[in-house]
Enzyme design. Structure first.
Site, PDB file in Angstrom:
ATOM      1  CG  HIS A 291      -0.118  -0.034   2.554  1.00 25.91           C
ATOM      2  ND1 HIS A 291       0.273   1.018   3.213  1.00 25.91           N
ATOM      3  CD2 HIS A 291       0.026  -1.014   3.310  1.00 25.91           C
ATOM      4  CE1 HIS A 291       0.999   0.740   4.206  1.00 25.91           C
ATOM      5  NE2 HIS A 291       0.956  -0.481   4.364  1.00 25.91           N
TER       6      HIS A 291
ATOM      7  CD  GLU B 126       0.401  -5.089   8.309  1.00 27.84           C
ATOM      8  OE1 GLU B 126       0.932  -6.311   8.306  1.00 27.84           O
ATOM      9  OE2 GLU B 126       1.023  -4.147   8.209  1.00 27.84           O
TER      10      GLU B 126
END
Length: 359
Positions: A12, A101
């Site tokens: 990201h 995550e």
């Protein structure tokens, strides 16, 4: 088509959490957005992706459901260059929670406690160390393993797109590669993070295997580079000042600031008082390494029950003394005063009145 000719892993773009780590104390990790710089990085990643595509390519994107990965995906899709691709109108986009995550344990504690935790993880081992109330990298490996198996089943479909892009996180990129290429734990721990919006490209070869096209950075390689630079450009008259480790000779695995569990006084009183005097919202549960008191007077925790109304009336910052003044401060100071009070049989110490616990 079957197997895609390219699998591209994309970390990201820069998030607010990368710029200000304290945001994790009050904002859930999955809701942390991109910065303005991150938005620009996502657009640039879309342009970069467009340059990798052939005119005949079809594209599928799978993203982690976190806000920062969703916004990165939207930024990539907003790229003018990608919009000009002949098959831009048929891009498939899916969310996949298994590539989210690593779970760092809900709201994170204060920065001093997080620094201690990272130091402990380095001593224990990055792969097996489990974050308190969260995950280890080994836990994340298990869910990535299931995700990879799902991918292989999808590759059996004839209409699977020719290019697959996974928008995920730094650690998850390394975990994915570890599982795919059967890396050892030691090699995983040597790998460095990829930069924001950098691509890790895997290309299908003639044997229907995937060759890694991107050179991965390692900590051992970084150390060698720094050592070479040191010999090439030795600093003149350098004086090295050795500083004692901030962690001293601490042995991991015990209580963070020393153990107070053998306190001989009223443990219920001590525990409840410390909870009131030292809690940070999203910070350390016991107030460890934190000086700020909470301004949230509500709590659903069972271990806060049983404290006298005098404590509740004093508010979240502490108990009132005989003069109506609030007794607060750092939990370690509070505990010390309570120990002194217990040793004197409940007499007043520094104007502090012993708290009563309901039976």
């Amino acid at each position: 088509m079957g197997k895609p000719r390219l699998i591209i892993l994309c970390r990201h773009a820069q998030s607010v959490g990368n710029e200000n780590r304290t945001i994790h104390q009050t904002v859930p990790d999955h809701r942390v957005p991109l910065t303005a710089v991150g938005q620009e990085q996502a657009l640039a990643a879309g342009d970069k992706l467009a340059r990798l595509l052939r005119p005949s390519d079809t594209l599928q994107m799978i993203t982690s459901p976190y806000t920062r990965t969703r916004e990165t995906t939207l930024g990539i899709l907003s790229s003018p260059a990608l919009k000009e691709h002949p098959n831009s109108g048929s891009i498939r986009v899916y969310e996949e929670p298994r590539i989210r995550e690593q779970d760092f344990g809900n709201f994170q504690p204060c920065q001093a406690e997080m620094a201690r935790m990272w130091h402990e993880r380095a001593a224990y081992g990055h792969f097996f160390y489990r974050i308190p109330n969260g995950e280890s990298a080994a836990d994340a490996y298990d869910r990535v393993s299931g995700f990879n198996e799902s991918l292989w089943r999808q590759f059996a479909e004839e209409d699977f797109p020719s290019v697959l892009v996974l928008v995920t996180h730094g650690l998850m990129t390394r975990i994915f590669l570890m599982k795919w290429y059967h890396y050892s734990v030691e090699y995983f721990e040597d790998l460095r993070n990829v930069d924001h919006c950098d691509f890790v490209v895997m290309k299908l070869n003639d044997q229907h295997k995937y060759d890694l096209q991107t050179e991965l950075r390692t900590w051992s390689g970084y150390s060698r580079e720094q050592e070479e630079l040191r010999y090439k450009c030795p600093p003149a008259n350098r004086v090295v000042a050795l500083k004692a480790s901030v962690w001293g000779v601490r042995k991991f695995g015990g209580c963070v600031d020393g153990c107070n569990h053998e306190f001989d006084g009223d443990r219920s009183m001590m525990g409840g008082h410390v909870m009131k005097a030292g809690r940070d919202f999203g910070g350390s549960r016991s107030g460890a390494a934190s000086r700020a008191a909470s301004h949230d007077s509500t709590s659903d925790d069972d271990d806060d029950e049983g404290i006298d109304e005098d404590l509740d009336a004093a508010g979240p910052d502490g108990a009132k003394n005989g003069n109506g003044m609030i007794m607060g401060g750092h939990p370690a100071d509070v505990i010390e005063r309570l120990k002194m009070e217990a040793a004197l049989g409940g007499n007043l110490v520094n104007g502090v009145k012993k708290l009563q616990v309901r039976s």
